[in-house]
Scaffold this motif. Structure first.
Motif, PDB file in Angstrom:
ATOM      1  N   SER A 340      -3.007 -14.910   5.182  1.00 41.77           N
ATOM      2  CA  SER A 340      -2.707 -16.268   4.725  1.00 41.77           C
ATOM      3  C   SER A 340      -3.909 -16.888   4.010  1.00 41.77           C
ATOM      4  CB  SER A 340      -2.253 -17.141   5.897  1.00 41.77           C
ATOM      5  OG  SER A 340      -3.141 -16.965   6.950  1.00 41.77           O
ATOM      6  N   THR A 341      -5.135 -16.579   4.504  1.00 35.23           N
ATOM      7  CA  THR A 341      -6.340 -17.104   3.841  1.00 35.23           C
ATOM      8  C   THR A 341      -6.441 -16.540   2.424  1.00 35.23           C
ATOM      9  OG1 THR A 341      -7.325 -16.871   6.014  1.00 35.23           O
ATOM     10  CG2 THR A 341      -8.825 -17.472   4.230  1.00 35.23           C
ATOM     11  N   TYR A 342      -6.175 -15.219   2.288  1.00 31.45           N
ATOM     12  CA  TYR A 342      -6.247 -14.589   0.958  1.00 31.45           C
ATOM     13  C   TYR A 342      -5.233 -15.243   0.003  1.00 31.45           C
ATOM     14  CZ  TYR A 342      -8.512 -10.985   3.789  1.00 31.45           C
ATOM     15  OH  TYR A 342      -9.307 -10.334   4.673  1.00 31.45           O
ATOM     16  N   LYS A 343      -4.065 -15.587   0.575  1.00 31.33           N
ATOM     17  CA  LYS A 343      -3.026 -16.225  -0.249  1.00 31.33           C
ATOM     18  C   LYS A 343      -3.559 -17.534  -0.824  1.00 31.33           C
ATOM     19  CE  LYS A 343       1.092 -14.404   2.052  1.00 31.33           C
ATOM     20  NZ  LYS A 343       2.097 -14.734   3.051  1.00 31.33           N
ATOM     21  N   ARG A 413      -6.544  -0.732  -0.586  1.00 32.26           N
ATOM     22  CA  ARG A 413      -5.365   0.036  -0.157  1.00 32.26           C
ATOM     23  C   ARG A 413      -4.452  -0.818   0.723  1.00 32.26           C
ATOM     24  NH1 ARG A 413      -5.599   5.750  -0.711  1.00 32.26           N
ATOM     25  NH2 ARG A 413      -3.996   5.916   0.901  1.00 32.26           N
ATOM     26  N   ILE A 414      -5.083  -1.602   1.621  1.00 30.83           N
ATOM     27  CA  ILE A 414      -4.279  -2.460   2.514  1.00 30.83           C
ATOM     28  C   ILE A 414      -3.506  -3.482   1.667  1.00 30.83           C
ATOM     29  CG2 ILE A 414      -4.355  -4.133   4.415  1.00 30.83           C
ATOM     30  CD1 ILE A 414      -6.943  -2.785   5.354  1.00 30.83           C
ATOM     31  N   PHE A 415      -4.206  -4.069   0.680  1.00 26.58           N
ATOM     32  CA  PHE A 415      -3.570  -5.073  -0.172  1.00 26.58           C
ATOM     33  C   PHE A 415      -2.397  -4.478  -0.945  1.00 26.58           C
ATOM     34  CE2 PHE A 415      -6.116  -9.127  -0.772  1.00 26.58           C
ATOM     35  CZ  PHE A 415      -6.662  -9.053   0.494  1.00 26.58           C
ATOM     36  N   LEU A 416      -2.582  -3.243  -1.409  1.00 28.77           N
ATOM     37  CA  LEU A 416      -1.506  -2.583  -2.150  1.00 28.77           C
ATOM     38  C   LEU A 416      -0.270  -2.424  -1.273  1.00 28.77           C
ATOM     39  CD1 LEU A 416      -3.235   0.178  -4.285  1.00 28.77           C
ATOM     40  CD2 LEU A 416      -1.849  -1.721  -5.116  1.00 28.77           C
ATOM     41  N   LYS A 417      -0.540  -2.053   0.011  1.00 30.38           N
ATOM     42  CA  LYS A 417       0.565  -1.865   0.951  1.00 30.38           C
ATOM     43  C   LYS A 417       1.245  -3.192   1.266  1.00 30.38           C
ATOM     44  CE  LYS A 417      -0.074   2.305   3.639  1.00 30.38           C
ATOM     45  NZ  LYS A 417      -0.398   2.829   4.956  1.00 30.38           N
ATOM     46  N   LEU A 418       0.419  -4.239   1.459  1.00 30.36           N
ATOM     47  CA  LEU A 418       0.967  -5.545   1.833  1.00 30.36           C
ATOM     48  C   LEU A 418       1.655  -6.237   0.652  1.00 30.36           C
ATOM     49  CD1 LEU A 418      -1.953  -6.999   4.001  1.00 30.36           C
ATOM     50  CD2 LEU A 418       0.237  -6.173   4.831  1.00 30.36           C
ATOM     51  N   ASP A 419       1.178  -5.905  -0.559  1.00 31.11           N
ATOM     52  CA  ASP A 419       1.698  -6.508  -1.797  1.00 31.11           C
ATOM     53  C   ASP A 419       1.720  -8.039  -1.706  1.00 31.11           C
ATOM     54  OD1 ASP A 419       2.543  -6.584  -4.314  1.00 31.11           O
ATOM     55  OD2 ASP A 419       4.420  -5.480  -4.026  1.00 31.11           O
ATOM     56  N   ILE A 420       0.537  -8.627  -1.562  1.00 33.05           N
ATOM     57  CA  ILE A 420       0.394 -10.074  -1.360  1.00 33.05           C
ATOM     58  C   ILE A 420       0.938 -10.878  -2.557  1.00 33.05           C
ATOM     59  CG2 ILE A 420      -1.309 -11.932  -1.063  1.00 33.05           C
ATOM     60  CD1 ILE A 420      -2.900 -10.119   0.639  1.00 33.05           C
ATOM     61  N   VAL A 421       0.717 -10.330  -3.764  1.00 34.05           N
ATOM     62  CA  VAL A 421       1.142 -11.077  -4.969  1.00 34.05           C
ATOM     63  C   VAL A 421       2.650 -11.305  -4.947  1.00 34.05           C
ATOM     64  CG1 VAL A 421       1.118 -11.046  -7.489  1.00 34.05           C
ATOM     65  CG2 VAL A 421      -0.802 -10.105  -6.230  1.00 34.05           C
ATOM     66  N   ARG A 422       3.379 -10.223  -4.558  1.00 30.81           N
ATOM     67  CA  ARG A 422       4.835 -10.369  -4.475  1.00 30.81           C
ATOM     68  C   ARG A 422       5.204 -11.406  -3.426  1.00 30.81           C
ATOM     69  NH1 ARG A 422       8.674  -5.280  -4.675  1.00 30.81           N
ATOM     70  NH2 ARG A 422       7.963  -5.431  -6.803  1.00 30.81           N
ATOM     71  N   GLU A 423       4.479 -11.343  -2.267  1.00 31.82           N
ATOM     72  CA  GLU A 423       4.749 -12.309  -1.193  1.00 31.82           C
ATOM     73  C   GLU A 423       4.572 -13.738  -1.692  1.00 31.82           C
ATOM     74  OE1 GLU A 423       2.929 -11.921   2.648  1.00 31.82           O
ATOM     75  OE2 GLU A 423       3.236  -9.752   2.625  1.00 31.82           O
TER      76      GLU A 423
END
Lengths: 426, 279
Positions: A340-343, A413-423
């Motif tokens: 959530s902080t990264y968002k 790699r974690i970010f790619l898996k989580l796909d934050i941008v899409r979220e």
């Protein structure tokens, strides 16, 4: 940097544990560096002896034969030349490490330093010229004995070359580790050595667990020993006959000790006998025999130190791998928790690659802070040498940079898996 | 121990100058050497209990017959002439690179009586926790004088000693990791705890539920691991003492206790402390 500050404020408990883990890890690295350095010295010592045989020279001069031999001044010279020729020989290595108790006036140490304490004997005190001497463990060494056995000091210095030469009654003294706190550098000690009085000055303290390898006793632990130089004579002993008659025992014993040294060589007993025989022929001294050629004692020491080094390395690398795994695990948990902080960062215009960089910078700062406590303890409490400190700092730098790069790759790699941008886009 | 003549680092070295009672009592597990350090390298050895000897090639069943005759185990470099006539050679040390064992002869007498003429120097090796107490039991009422012996062999390697410090540090690291993992794993139950609390379950009920499916599996697994270790230890890596089992059990029990406390803490934090209306 503001982002890094915000990152440090998130998940304080996890951040604290990461710092704690990093601190412990660097403590472990420091111990590892000290260990590897020490193992190098220990293995280096046994390397000097590896695949070699040890021979001990022993004279036959006893009772009447000794009296008769030393009745002629020229024989002092013969014995001296024989010892000199052995030392100068390039066919084998020759060193002197003589186990011989000495007397000390007003001895400050307790009974463990007594000459035969480990054999269960009582403290031996004797009087010469009205002075009371404590008989204590001592070893007399030449410079080769010190270098072949890689003797390390914790304080002070080793003997200078000129200190091996007998000039007067001044003698330098190096003390075993257990004497630390009883005597200090610069202290004067009155010594009786082969019935000759010397004024000893403490010039060094040996590190704990230092050993000298000899034929009779493959592990002489120096912790409880007083080490003094094995004496040489700067003139032919026949020219020193006045002194010799004044201190007959000292001159004879010193000369005999020098001739009763240890030969270290890869040559077999027959070859050694031939070489020493030639020296005996040249110098005219033939009252000796050669004992030894037992490689088992050396093999035990070599095998023991090498096994210790292998165990140490295997164990260290497994533990290091485990610790790296734990740090990556905590990074994984932290990254997932901070989504959530990264968002928020992304909404405020930060790019993904900038966030990766900030997370790896946070890791780098954590590791650098983690390395400080071991460094301070190492300098203040242990008093580490410059070479160990340099190795430690090098390891800290390599490890911290490696872990920061790992963090960057790992978080990506974690970010790619989580796909934050899409979220974020919903 | 192989490299320093089979003397444990916690062995007690002592001398007896006057004998009040010659008999050595049978108690506990021990090896007691008696010898004269100034003379030959033969040592008289009394043993009791299940003692692990260094690697030895035994000849026939004579070793088993040590109850009925005097036997000797000797190193390969030892001349058989130093073995007393009333001793039978039962075997040879096979530790290839132990210079001390290879030059020693151990004499195992049938009699359990000390004769100080054969030396007043003793080394007492035992696996017992309270070594001094056991020593006093077996040689009571004789007075002893402890000798602070130097440690040879692997014990005298500086790197070997500081390696232990490294392991201790790593042990602390493991505890930290354990605490961390426990914390993360237990925190996963926070929603369940909150729901149970708001549903009206008591703190003790919630704790017992968490205890049942979080702590009990760990207790069962630990017990199985300990049992397996005890069963297979002699086949995998025979050790001198059994202390490591006791230390492992204490550590595991401590860890389980920590887990119980952490569970209680998590239950408390996510129920009573967070408050909320109960239904």
């Amino acid at each position: 940097m503001r982002i890094v500050r915000i990152l440090f404020r998130q998940n304080k408990l996890l951040n604290f544990f990461t710092l704690l883990t990093a601190t412990l890890l660097f403590f472990f690295l420091l111990v590892l560096v000290i260990n590897i350095k020490q193992t190098e010295i220990e293995v280096g010592t046994t390397e000097n002896f590896k695949n070699k045989q040890m021979y001990k020279l022993s004279d036959h001069l006893v009772d009447e034969l000794e009296t008769e031999f030393f009745s002629r001044a020229s024989n002092y010279d013969k014995l001296n030349e024989f010892a000199n020729a052995l030392e100068k020989s390039t066919d084998f290595q020759y060193f002197n490490a003589i186990w011989q108790p000495i007397g000390v006036v007003n001895f400050k140490g307790d009974k463990i330093f007594s000459a035969y304490y480990e054999n269960g004997s009582e403290v031996s005190i004797y009087k010469i010229n009205g002075k009371e001497y404590h008989s204590v463990k001592s070893i007399q060494v030449d410079s080769d004995a010190l270098s072949y056995n890689n003797i390390q000091l914790s304080q002070g210095r080793l003997f200078d070359d000129e200190e091996y030469v007998f000039i007067g009654n001044q003698i330098p003294v190096i003390l075993g580790a257990e004497y630390n706190g009883i005597y200090k550098i610069g202290d004067q000690i009155d010594i009786e050595y082969y019935q000759q009085s010397f004024k000893g000055t403490v010039v060094g303290i040996i590190q704990p667990l230092q050993k000298i390898i000899t034929v009779n006793r493959p592990e002489i632990l120096l912790d409880r020993y007083i080490m003094i130089p094995a004496m040489y004579f700067n003139k032919s002993p026949s020219q020193l006959t006045n002194d010799a008659s004044e201190y007959p025992i000292f001159f004879r014993a010193s000369l005999l000790s020098r001739a009763n040294g240890t030969i270290l060589s890869e040559l077999d007993p027959v070859q050694i006998r031939k070489l020493v025989g030639e020296i005996a022929l040249q110098t005219g001294f033939s009252h000796y025999s050669i004992i030894g050629a037992n490689s088992l004692k050396i093999n035990t020491l070599v095998q023991m130190t090498e096994t210790n080094r292998i165990t140490l390395l295997v164990l260290s690398f497994s533990l290091l791998a485990l610790a790296i795994g734990v740090l990556l695990l905590s990074l994984f948990i932290k990254t997932k928790r901070n989504v959530s902080t990264y968002k928020v960062f992304l909404i405020n215009g930060a790019t993904l690659s900038y966030i990766y960089k900030m997370i790896s910078l946070q890791s780098l700062i954590t590791y650098i802070f983690g390395s400080l406590l071991p460094l301070v303890i190492g300098i203040v409490l242990i008093g580490l040498s410059a070479s160990i400190l340099f190795m430690y700092l090098l390891l800290v730098a390599v490890f911290s940079i490696f872990m920061s790069i790992m963090s960057y790759v790992f978080v990506k790699r974690i970010f790619l898996k989580l796909d934050i941008v899409r979220e974020l886009k919903g | 121990m192989i490299n320093n003549g089979f003397v444990n680092k916690e062995a007690i070295t002592f001398k007896i100058t006057k004998l009040e009672e010659a008999e050595i009592k049978k108690s506990g597990t021990f090896m007691l050497f008696q010898y004269n350090p100034d003379s030959s390298n033969s040592k008289i050895l009394w043993m009791n209990g299940d003692i692990k000897l260094p690697a030895t090639a035994l000849e026939s069943a004579t070793f088993m017959e040590r109850q009925v005759e005097n036997i000797a185990i000797i190193g390969k470099e030892v001349s058989t002439t130093i073995i007393p006539a009333n001793y039978k050679i039962a075997g040879y040390f096979t530790a290839k690179n132990s210079y001390l064992l290879n030059s020693e002869a151990w004499l195992l007498p049938r009699s359990r009586h000390i004769d100080l003429n054969k030396g007043n120097y003793f080394v007492f090796n035992t696996t017992a926790r309270d070594k001094v107490k056991l020593l006093n039991e077996i040689i009571h009422p004789n007075k002893i004088e402890i000798i602070d012996e130097e440690k040879y062999g692997t014990y005298s390697l500086y790197s070997n000693r500081s390696l232990l410090l490294g392991l201790q540090l790593f042990f602390i690291l493991i505890i930290v990791i354990y605490f961390l993992i426990n914390n993360i794993s237990l925190n996963k139950e926070k929603y369940l705890i909150s729901i149970m609390h708001t549903t009206g379950y008591t703190l003790s009920y919630i704790y017992i539920a968490i205890f049942k499916y979080r702590v009990i599996p760990c207790i069962v697994c630990s017990t199985i691991m300990i049992l397996i270790s005890i069963v297979v230890k002699n086949y995998l890596y025979p050790t001198w003492g059994e202390d490591w089992i006791s230390y492992s059990i204490i550590t595991i029990m401590g860890s389980l206790l920590l887990m119980m406390v952490q569970s209680l803490f998590v239950v408390f934090i996510h129920s009573i402390k967070k408050g909320g209306k109960k239904y």
